[in-house]
Write an enzyme that holds these catalytic residues in place. Sequence first.
Site, short mmCIF file in Angstrom:
data_model
loop_
_atom_site.label_atom_id
_atom_site.label_comp_id
_atom_site.label_asym_id
_atom_site.label_seq_id
_atom_site.Cartn_x
_atom_site.Cartn_y
_atom_site.Cartn_z
N GLU A 65 0.88 -1.17 0.00
CA GLU A 65 0.00 0.00 0.00
C GLU A 65 0.91 1.21 0.00
OE1 GLU A 65 -3.58 2.14 2.58
OE2 GLU A 65 -2.49 0.44 3.42
N CYS A 98 -1.94 9.08 2.27
CA CYS A 98 -1.66 8.53 0.94
C CYS A 98 -2.69 8.94 -0.10
CB CYS A 98 -1.55 7.01 1.00
SG CYS A 98 -3.03 6.18 1.59
#
Length: 348
Positions: free
Chosen positions: A246, A280
């Site tokens: 991720e 993110c």
Amino acid sequence: MDVYRFFVAGEVVGSERRFAVRFPYDGSSVAEVCQPEENDFEKAVSAAVVAHEDGPQPAHARVAILEKAAALIESRVNGLAQTITLEAGKVIKDAKVEVNRAANTLRLSADALRNLKQKVVRCDIAQGSEGRFGILMRFPVGVLFAITPFNFPLNLVCHKLGPAIAAGCPVVLKPSRKTPLSAIKLAEILYEAGLDRRFLSVLPSSSELAERYVGDERFAALSFTGSSAVGWHLKGRFSGRRVTLECGGNAAAIVCADCDIERAVARCALAPFTNAGQVCISLQRLLVERHIYDTFLERLLEKVRKLRLGDPRNPETDVGPMIDDAAVRKAKEWVEEALERGAKALTP
């Protein structure tokens, strides 16, 4: 000053070598953390392998552990949120949201285990296979090496540990050295909830030591959250085994002329600055339909200028500090590069 020790297969371990965790807002020391060495990694991995071979706790017990841990997290919202704020600089109101999300992550993991069904597969399609059937069952894949970043020091750790506990996989966790305190407290909660202590080690080691163990074939899976460059590098070291990455994004928003402009402005004013932009999916590019561009921009700047910067411990603060000086320098370089290439600064 508090001294935090780490966990090797549930055993509390200390060391003379320590590193400081600092409050990003003013650089003051929050705590000292004992630093794991190579023999601690070796003990943790060896214990995890034995735990996997012995087998996990029964499914009903794992569900109960996850549910109890979620309840314990919810009972300690204020304390855990304060820890997140002190080690990560996240504003306290957002830190409380993260704590509640962490509890929800563990509950969702428990739900996934409850709903994990065996599957009966028909095998009588071909001639001569009459009366045959297959049963699809799922088994723990093995020992998981989990590496987590600084920006969500509790919930992203739960993202690794919740599913692993549900699946019955032992975990060696390497949290960010910038924010290891939440991970250590979470481990304490999971042990208190009844987790077999051999199934979790928490090692806030150096990146160099952790990378040496990425190639250890006793790990069956790697789960990494962090930068794209590091993630893909580690994947190359973990060839042939299960890898979940991720990594960073480059999120955009498209604002159309028929939108609810007030709602769009409110969301776009906050999205780039949540956790000082250290998310993110933080908004980095904004594309606005020409017909509403001027109106949208005027209202957006008005909202942005009202964001309150300051001490993240203050409940009224909207934007706190970045994690460290290096992060500030990198952001400054990006802004200067954009200006050099023709961008225009719209706020001071």
